[in-house]
Design a protein around this motif. Structure first.
Motif, mmCIF file in Angstrom:
data_model
loop_
_atom_site.group_PDB
_atom_site.id
_atom_site.type_symbol
_atom_site.label_atom_id
_atom_site.label_comp_id
_atom_site.label_asym_id
_atom_site.label_seq_id
_atom_site.Cartn_x
_atom_site.Cartn_y
_atom_site.Cartn_z
ATOM 1 N N ILE A 13 0.839 -1.203 0.000
ATOM 2 C CA ILE A 13 0.000 0.000 0.000
ATOM 3 C C ILE A 13 0.870 1.247 0.000
ATOM 4 C CG2 ILE A 13 -1.660 1.335 1.363
ATOM 5 C CD1 ILE A 13 -2.911 -1.262 2.249
ATOM 6 N N ALA A 14 1.939 1.226 0.827
ATOM 7 C CA ALA A 14 2.811 2.396 0.917
ATOM 8 C C ALA A 14 3.537 2.663 -0.394
ATOM 9 C CB ALA A 14 3.812 2.212 2.049
ATOM 10 N N ALA A 15 3.762 1.612 -1.183
ATOM 11 C CA ALA A 15 4.473 1.779 -2.453
ATOM 12 C C ALA A 15 3.610 2.470 -3.498
ATOM 13 C CB ALA A 15 4.935 0.421 -2.977
ATOM 14 N N ASN A 16 2.303 2.468 -3.281
ATOM 15 C CA ASN A 16 1.371 3.121 -4.205
ATOM 16 C C ASN A 16 0.897 4.425 -3.566
ATOM 17 O OD1 ASN A 16 -0.903 3.976 -5.706
ATOM 18 N ND2 ASN A 16 -1.359 1.885 -6.326
ATOM 19 N N PRO A 17 1.292 5.576 -4.103
ATOM 20 C CA PRO A 17 0.918 6.859 -3.478
ATOM 21 C C PRO A 17 -0.581 7.043 -3.319
ATOM 22 C CG PRO A 17 2.614 7.187 -5.153
ATOM 23 C CD PRO A 17 2.149 5.778 -5.290
ATOM 24 N N LEU A 18 -1.368 6.578 -4.291
ATOM 25 C CA LEU A 18 -2.819 6.742 -4.201
ATOM 26 C C LEU A 18 -3.404 5.869 -3.085
ATOM 27 C CD1 LEU A 18 -3.886 6.897 -7.968
ATOM 28 C CD2 LEU A 18 -3.645 8.781 -6.334
ATOM 29 N N SER A 19 -2.935 4.627 -2.981
ATOM 30 C CA SER A 19 -3.413 3.744 -1.922
ATOM 31 C C SER A 19 -3.026 4.274 -0.548
ATOM 32 C CB SER A 19 -2.858 2.337 -2.111
ATOM 33 O OG SER A 19 -3.280 1.791 -3.339
ATOM 34 N N LEU A 20 -1.799 4.788 -0.443
ATOM 35 C CA LEU A 20 -1.350 5.362 0.819
ATOM 36 C C LEU A 20 -2.190 6.585 1.179
ATOM 37 C CD1 LEU A 20 0.658 5.386 3.146
ATOM 38 C CD2 LEU A 20 2.199 6.754 1.714
ATOM 39 N N THR A 21 -2.513 7.393 0.182
ATOM 40 C CA THR A 21 -3.381 8.549 0.419
ATOM 41 C C THR A 21 -4.738 8.093 0.925
ATOM 42 O OG1 THR A 21 -2.284 9.810 -1.328
ATOM 43 C CG2 THR A 21 -4.467 10.558 -0.650
ATOM 44 N N GLY A 22 -5.274 7.029 0.322
ATOM 45 C CA GLY A 22 -6.558 6.507 0.768
ATOM 46 C C GLY A 22 -6.517 6.030 2.206
ATOM 47 N N LEU A 23 -5.452 5.319 2.575
ATOM 48 C CA LEU A 23 -5.312 4.839 3.953
ATOM 49 C C LEU A 23 -5.266 5.999 4.928
ATOM 50 C CD1 LEU A 23 -4.807 2.578 5.996
ATOM 51 C CD2 LEU A 23 -2.368 2.722 5.448
ATOM 52 N N ILE A 24 -4.517 7.048 4.578
ATOM 53 C CA ILE A 24 -4.409 8.218 5.458
ATOM 54 C C ILE A 24 -5.758 8.910 5.600
ATOM 55 C CG2 ILE A 24 -3.377 10.508 5.690
ATOM 56 C CD1 ILE A 24 -0.871 9.397 4.328
ATOM 57 N N LEU A 25 -6.473 9.067 4.494
ATOM 58 C CA LEU A 25 -7.783 9.722 4.543
ATOM 59 C C LEU A 25 -8.773 8.930 5.397
ATOM 60 C CD1 LEU A 25 -8.243 10.933 0.840
ATOM 61 C CD2 LEU A 25 -7.654 12.310 2.850
ATOM 62 N N VAL A 26 -8.770 7.609 5.217
ATOM 63 C CA VAL A 26 -9.681 6.772 6.010
ATOM 64 C C VAL A 26 -9.347 6.867 7.492
ATOM 65 C CG1 VAL A 26 -10.337 4.380 6.501
ATOM 66 C CG2 VAL A 26 -10.256 5.182 4.147
ATOM 67 N N LEU A 27 -8.060 6.828 7.819
ATOM 68 C CA LEU A 27 -7.655 6.950 9.225
ATOM 69 C C LEU A 27 -8.076 8.300 9.796
ATOM 70 C CD1 LEU A 27 -4.084 5.327 9.196
ATOM 71 C CD2 LEU A 27 -6.200 4.383 10.150
ATOM 72 N N LEU A 28 -7.946 9.353 9.011
ATOM 73 C CA LEU A 28 -8.360 10.675 9.474
ATOM 74 C C LEU A 28 -9.861 10.720 9.750
ATOM 75 C CD1 LEU A 28 -6.279 13.075 7.178
ATOM 76 C CD2 LEU A 28 -5.978 12.679 9.631
ATOM 77 N N VAL A 29 -10.640 10.135 8.850
ATOM 78 C CA VAL A 29 -12.090 10.120 9.030
ATOM 79 C C VAL A 29 -12.476 9.314 10.263
ATOM 80 C CG1 VAL A 29 -14.264 9.291 8.039
ATOM 81 C CG2 VAL A 29 -12.620 10.500 6.602
ATOM 82 N N VAL A 30 -11.874 8.135 10.419
ATOM 83 C CA VAL A 30 -12.187 7.279 11.570
ATOM 84 C C VAL A 30 -11.789 7.952 12.877
ATOM 85 C CG1 VAL A 30 -11.647 5.087 12.692
ATOM 86 C CG2 VAL A 30 -12.061 5.149 10.230
ATOM 87 N N LEU A 31 -10.601 8.556 12.898
ATOM 88 C CA LEU A 31 -10.149 9.239 14.112
ATOM 89 C C LEU A 31 -11.026 10.454 14.414
ATOM 90 C CD1 LEU A 31 -6.259 9.092 13.728
ATOM 91 C CD2 LEU A 31 -7.684 7.840 15.360
ATOM 92 N N ALA A 32 -11.425 11.180 13.375
ATOM 93 C CA ALA A 32 -12.297 12.341 13.580
ATOM 94 C C ALA A 32 -13.610 11.920 14.220
ATOM 95 C CB ALA A 32 -12.551 13.038 12.245
ATOM 96 N N ALA A 33 -14.166 10.799 13.757
ATOM 97 C CA ALA A 33 -15.424 10.317 14.321
ATOM 98 C C ALA A 33 -15.230 9.799 15.748
ATOM 99 C CB ALA A 33 -16.000 9.214 13.436
ATOM 100 N N ALA A 34 -14.155 9.041 15.957
ATOM 101 C CA ALA A 34 -13.931 8.444 17.273
ATOM 102 C C ALA A 34 -13.604 9.487 18.330
ATOM 103 C CB ALA A 34 -12.805 7.415 17.181
ATOM 104 N N LEU A 35 -12.892 10.529 17.940
ATOM 105 C CA LEU A 35 -12.440 11.537 18.905
ATOM 106 C C LEU A 35 -13.305 12.795 18.889
ATOM 107 C CD1 LEU A 35 -8.582 11.283 18.278
ATOM 108 C CD2 LEU A 35 -9.938 10.128 20.029
ATOM 109 N N ALA A 36 -14.440 12.742 18.213
ATOM 110 C CA ALA A 36 -15.299 13.926 18.088
ATOM 111 C C ALA A 36 -15.628 14.587 19.429
ATOM 112 C CB ALA A 36 -16.584 13.567 17.340
ATOM 113 N N PRO A 37 -15.978 13.834 20.477
ATOM 114 C CA PRO A 37 -16.310 14.497 21.750
ATOM 115 C C PRO A 37 -15.150 15.283 22.354
ATOM 116 C CG PRO A 37 -17.122 12.241 21.720
ATOM 117 C CD PRO A 37 -16.206 12.384 20.540
#
Length: 277
Positions: free
Chosen positions: A8-32
């Motif tokens: 995944i890290a070798a593919n810039p687009l896949s790595l970007t997707g992983l980072i975006l998903v992690l950001l969304v999940v963390l934003a939801a989990a840490l919203a309070p």
């Protein structure tokens, strides 16, 4: 695991997707904890700050009753991810079982099960969801039911095609020769070969579920106010374009961010798991 991350890290687009998903999940989990105004996720008004453009206090502006848009987007992500996880957790097993039985058993079981699947697939997904929501009261639970009703056939069709091609393989014939029961052959022999495609599709479908759920809310058939939902936030702000552009632009970008992330990550998992196009 390490090898998968390297691919995944070798593919810039896949790595970007992983980072975006992690950001969304963390934003939801840490919203309070990270939301500047956590109380703005419900029925609260602050007319002193109503309909303000993005500023130092409210990074994404405020809505018509003074609620912080950024805070509401963080909580809306919770709703979107919850709906996606629940829908796929229900739709995937149903579709998988139907597809396995139809693909392996063949005969009348294949004919009956796949004709039922074809009936569901012949109806446009959003139309089917709207029809279900037209009968049910617009709530989060009913929105999940509506989206699930339209989603399981796609997994049935996917697993059916794989199971049908696998039922003539040597390992399946060997299991039949030694008298293995149907449940063992379908779930212990054929299912593992379907998992890579199922996991990849689930990742891609998270983005599509978010779009469908947002579309239902945009039409007033999904999550109801004052609960924050990306689709309803876009719908509320659309009436005030272009003057109050932030009411629609930022929730729309939030949808784009989540969908884009899951799609890119799904493409990366396709490479990791070796799933054919």
């Amino acid at each position: 695991m390490i090898r998968s991350l390297r691919i995944i890290a070798a593919n810039p687009l896949s790595l970007t997707g992983l980072i975006l998903v992690l950001l969304v999940v963390l934003a939801a989990a840490l919203a309070p904890w990270i939301a500047p105004f956590p109380t703005h996720n419900g029925a609260i008004v602050d007319f002193a700050y109503a309909n303000q453009a993005p500023n130092a206090r409210n990074w994404m502006g405020t809505d018509l009753v003074g609620r912080d848009i950024f805070s509401r987007i963080l909580y809306a992500y919770q709703i979107s991810l919850l709906l996606g996880v629940v829908v796929l957790a229900i739709a995937t097993p149903i579709g998988t079982v139907v597809g396995l039985l139809a693909g392996y058993l063949g005969g009348w079981a294949e004919a009956v099960l796949m004709r039922i699947v074809d009936i569901f697939l012949s109806i446009p997904p959003l139309v089917l969801a709207i029809a279900v929501m037209g009968v049910l009261e617009p709530t989060l639970t009913n929105a999940m039911i509506a989206v699930t009703a339209m989603w399981w056939p796609w997994y049935a069709r996917l697993v059916y095609s794989i199971a049908r091609s696998e039922r003539e393989e040597g390992y399946v014939l060997a299991a039949e020769v030694i008298g293995a029961p149907t449940a063992h052959i379908t779930f212990r022999e054929i299912l593992p070969n379907c998992l890579p495609a199922i996991i990849t599709k689930m990742t891609l479908d998270m983005g599509f579920v978010i779009i469908i759920a947002s579309s239902l809310s945009f039409l007033g058939l999904g999550v109801q106010p004052p609960t924050p939902d990306l689709g309803s936030m876009v719908a509320e702000g659309a009436r005030y374009l272009p003057d109050s552009w932030w009411l629609t632009v930022f929730p729309g970008l939030a949808i784009l961010l989540a969908v884009f992330g899951f799609n890119l990550l799904g493409d990366g998992l396709r490479d990791v798991l070796g799933v054919d196009e």
